[in-house]
Structure formats: C-alpha cells, structure tokens
Design a protein around this motif. Structure first.
Motif, PDB file in Angstrom:
ATOM      1  N   SER A 186     -34.829 -20.478 -12.976  1.00  0.00           N
ATOM      2  CA  SER A 186     -34.824 -21.212 -11.515  1.00  0.00           C
ATOM      3  C   SER A 186     -35.565 -20.134 -10.382  1.00  0.00           C
ATOM      4  N   ARG A 187     -34.731 -19.049 -10.215  1.00  0.00           N
ATOM      5  CA  ARG A 187     -35.075 -17.908  -9.440  1.00  0.00           C
ATOM      6  C   ARG A 187     -36.566 -17.346  -9.993  1.00  0.00           C
ATOM      7  N   LEU A 188     -36.838 -17.293 -11.053  1.00  0.00           N
ATOM      8  CA  LEU A 188     -38.157 -16.908 -11.473  1.00  0.00           C
ATOM      9  C   LEU A 188     -39.134 -17.969 -11.032  1.00  0.00           C
ATOM     10  N   ASP A 189     -38.914 -19.203 -11.132  1.00  0.00           N
ATOM     11  CA  ASP A 189     -39.899 -20.003 -10.514  1.00  0.00           C
ATOM     12  C   ASP A 189     -40.094 -20.153  -9.013  1.00  0.00           C
ATOM     13  N   GLU A 190     -38.851 -20.048  -8.309  1.00  0.00           N
ATOM     14  CA  GLU A 190     -39.082 -19.708  -6.914  1.00  0.00           C
ATOM     15  C   GLU A 190     -40.014 -18.474  -6.480  1.00  0.00           C
ATOM     16  N   ARG A 191     -39.751 -17.416  -7.178  1.00  0.00           N
ATOM     17  CA  ARG A 191     -40.517 -16.274  -6.793  1.00  0.00           C
ATOM     18  C   ARG A 191     -42.094 -16.295  -7.027  1.00  0.00           C
ATOM     19  N   VAL A 192     -42.173 -17.013  -8.119  1.00  0.00           N
ATOM     20  CA  VAL A 192     -43.751 -17.032  -8.671  1.00  0.00           C
ATOM     21  C   VAL A 192     -44.317 -18.118  -7.544  1.00  0.00           C
ATOM     22  N   ARG A 193     -43.661 -19.195  -7.179  1.00  0.00           N
ATOM     23  CA  ARG A 193     -44.273 -20.062  -6.052  1.00  0.00           C
ATOM     24  C   ARG A 193     -44.347 -19.305  -4.926  1.00  0.00           C
ATOM     25  N   LYS A 194     -43.551 -18.234  -4.425  1.00  0.00           N
ATOM     26  CA  LYS A 194     -43.978 -17.434  -3.148  1.00  0.00           C
ATOM     27  C   LYS A 194     -45.180 -16.709  -3.601  1.00  0.00           C
ATOM     28  N   LEU A 195     -45.147 -16.067  -4.811  1.00  0.00           N
ATOM     29  CA  LEU A 195     -46.328 -15.259  -5.009  1.00  0.00           C
ATOM     30  C   LEU A 195     -47.588 -16.098  -5.210  1.00  0.00           C
ATOM     31  N   GLN A 196     -47.652 -17.424  -5.360  1.00  0.00           N
ATOM     32  CA  GLN A 196     -48.566 -18.209  -5.286  1.00  0.00           C
ATOM     33  C   GLN A 196     -49.243 -18.328  -3.952  1.00  0.00           C
ATOM     34  N   GLY A 197     -48.122 -18.482  -3.061  1.00  0.00           N
ATOM     35  CA  GLY A 197     -48.622 -18.661  -1.656  1.00  0.00           C
ATOM     36  C   GLY A 197     -49.075 -17.533  -1.131  1.00  0.00           C
TER      37      GLY A 197
END
Length: 407
Positions: free
Chosen positions: A333-344
């Motif tokens: 879950s943390r990895l998914d959140e950080r990936v979304r931030k990186l996508q932004g």
C-alpha cells in the motif's frame, strides 16, 4: 605251203566280204601298231605340254620371285620405317613411363607419408584407448574386489542384517530431517525396532523393521535339486510368517505406534518375486497390518511423510505467515501511494516541459522576425550636391522593413 594255206583260210563272213585269218591277223597287227603310235604321240604331246607348263611355271616362279623380292624390299623399307616409328614411340613410351613412374613415386611417397602420419595418429589414439581400457580394467578389478567383499558380507547372517539396516537408514536419513526419526529406539515394552519415524501433531510413530530373512532366500537360490528347493521354500515361508508375527506382537502398540508397520526388503528383485510367487505371505502380512516394502516404496513413503511434516510445520507457522502477509500488504500500500505521488510529479514535470516548449517556440519566432529585418543605403540622384555643412557628401539613409507573417 601249209602256212600260206592257213593264212588264206577264211575266218568270218562280213556280208559279201570274206575275212581270212591272215587278213584278221594283219588287221590286229595294224591296230596294235596304230595304238602304239597314238600312245607315243600322246606321250610326246604330254611331254610338250608338260614342258610348256614347266616353262610357264618357271616364268610364273620368276615373276613370283621378283614380286617376292619386290615385296621383301618393300617389307624391309616398311620394317625400317616401323623400326624408326617404334624407336620414336619407344622413346616417347619410355619418357611417358618415366614421367608416370616419377608421378607414381611422388604420389606413393606422399601416400606413405600420409599413411605414416595417420598410423601414428591411430597409434596415439589406440594408446589413449588402451589407457582408458587399463583404467576401466582397474576399476573392474576394484569392483570385483568390492563384489567379493559384498559376497562375503552377505554370506554372514549378521552382516546381511547390517546391510539391510544400512540401506534403510540411508533412505530415511536422505528423506527426513533430523529429529523426525530415530534408529534403535526403545519402546514402552522394552523392544527396539530398527527405526521409528516421528509423526506430526502427536500422532503415533511409524515402525520400520529391516531384519528380512535373507538366509532363507539364499537357500532357495542355492538349492540344487527340486526336493531341496521345495524344502527351502517351505523354510522361507515359515521364517517370514514367524517374522511377521514377531513384528505384529512386538512393535504394534496401541497409542504409541501406528496400526501398520513396514517390513523392509533390501532388494527390488526379491520384493518382486515375493509378490509374484508368495502371494499368500503378502496376504498374511496385510492381515497382520504389516506392509512389505522395497527400497523404492520406502523412499516413496518417506517422501509422503516428508510432505506431511512440511504441511504440519506450515500449519504451525500459519499465524506468523499471516502476520508477514499483512506487513507485506502494508508495504505494498505504501509503495502504491508513493508511486502515485511520483506519477503526479511526472505529470507536473510534463506540464512544465510543455510550457517551456511554448515559450521557446515564441522566442524562436521572434528571433526569426528580427533576422528578417534588412538595413541598406540608397543615394538621391535628383538632390544637388552640397559643398559645405555637416551633411555634405552624404546620402539619405532609408530603412526597409519586410514583415514576416506568423505561421
């Protein structure tokens, strides 16, 4: 007078003519004389003809002799020509034979060289193979010594038992972890089976016996007569039945061991012949809850037990595994959140790059407009020339602007 009368006497009458004896005698003498004359003429004529023929033959012989001499001269000339031709041909033939012999000698020498090289290579390979054969022979000799040692081992009852025990121990030690089995363990009735396998979840242990009566089986093999073989088979049946009864009475303990025990046979061939020729013993063993196993069946059973032990350990560690899975899901879950931030961040960087590209496009267009400006001087021919003043001798400068339309 009488003679004349005799000659004048008539001899025969020919018509009107009378032929006397004297006339007839005269006629005979004339005929004989004529015959001799004709004969002499014919002989002389024949001699003349023979002489003419001899002369003609002599001429023919001379002509033939001349022709023969001419033919002989021609033949001598031809033979001389043929001798010359044969001499030249012989010289050519000798030269050709000499050249062919030289070529054959060189080829034979080359062939012998190649053959010698090939022979040396084959000898080298043969030596290598002989070395391999010597090594294999040494291995065979060592193997024969080991077979003799094995035969000596199997000749003794105790050593045969130790051989079956060692094979069973090797199979179990390779298939199960330490602590899951025990050799020569003591049961509650003070009996010591060859091996006890600890079952998971507090279940009773599995007993394995390796004391197969190989001496009775060897007696069957060594029997020389049908009677001896029959007696050996009967003894083998009795030994197996006694051994099955001993296992059932000594090792099957309710609550402590499994309801079934294994009787280990250290040979696949013996196992196959028991099931083929001693089906009654196999049925008695099943009724007594004794399973006769070969090395392959024991290995398969150990693999099944190993899988059961692994499953039991997995169930024991299920809560730990579940906790690890929960932590793993949190990390995901943390990895998914950080990936979304990186996508932004990437999207914002793309927008900034687009704005930079728009600005650089405008700067490029303005530079093109500035580059399109043209500066130059055009003299005024109609204006009079001045001799004084600050603008003397100068022409009016004109600016020409060419507008570049936006694309």
């Amino acid at each position: 007078m009488e003679t004349n009368t005799l000659l004048a006497a008539p001899l025969l009458q020919l018509g009107v003519h009378t032929v006397s004896f004297g006339g007839a005698l005269l006629f005979c003498f004339g005929a004989v004389a004529l015959f001799f004359l004709v004969t002499a003429w014919r002989a002389s004529h024949a001699r003349a003809i023979a002489e003419v023929q001899a002369a003609e033959r002599a001429r023919d012989a001379e002509m033939r002799m001349a022709e023969i001499l001419k033919s002989q001269a021609e033949m001598q000339g031809r033979m001389q020509t043929m001798a010359e031709v044969f001499g030249s041909r012989q010289a050519e033939l000798n030269q050709s034979i000499r050249e062919r012999l030289d070529g054959m000698t060189s080829r034979i020498g080359q062939t012998m060289t190649e053959q010698s090289k090939s022979t040396h290579e084959n000898l080298a390979k043969l030596q290598e193979r002989l070395a391999v054969i010597d090594t294999a022979q040494n291995n065979i000799q060592s193997l024969a010594g080991q077979v003799v040692q094995l035969q000596a081992i199997l000749a003794n009852k105790q050593t045969r038992g130790a051989f079956g025990q060692s094979r069973m121990e090797a199979i179990i030690a390779d298939g199960l972890p330490r602590g899951a089995y025990e050799f020569q363990a003591t049961l509650s009735n003070h009996n010591r089976p060859d091996c006890v396998v600890r079952m998971p979840n507090g279940m009773p242990s599995l007993v394995i016996d390796a004391k197969f009566p190989l001496e009775a089986w060897s007696a069957i093999r060594d029997a020389g007569t049908p009677e001896a073989k029959k007696l050996a088979i009967a003894q083998f049946r009795r030994d197996i039945e006694v051994h099955i009864r001993d296992i059932s009475e000594k090792y099957l303990i309710s609550g402590e061991t499994q309801d079934t025990a294994f009787l280990f046979v250290p040979s696949e061939s013996i196992f196959a012949e028991i099931h083929e020729n001693f089906e009654g013993l196999v049925q008695k063993a099943h009724r007594a809850r004794i399973v006769i196993v070969s090395p392959s069946l024991l290995m398969l059973s150990i693999q099944v037990i190993q899988a059961v032990l692994k499953d039991a350990r997995m169930r024991e560690q299920a809560h730990l595994i579940q906790g690890e899975v929960i932590q793993l899901m949190e990390d995901v879950s943390r990895l998914d959140e950080r990936v979304r931030k990186l996508q932004g961040h990437f999207l914002q960087a793309n927008k900034d790059i687009d704005d930079i590209l728009v600005s650089s496009g405008k700067v490029t267009k303005r530079g093109a407009k500035i580059e399109a400006l043209e500066f130059g001087e055009k003299p005024d021919d109609d204006a009079p020339a001045k001799t004084a003043g600050p603008a003397a001798g100068s022409a009016t400068g004109q600016l020409r602007l060419r507008v570049v339309e936006d694309e």
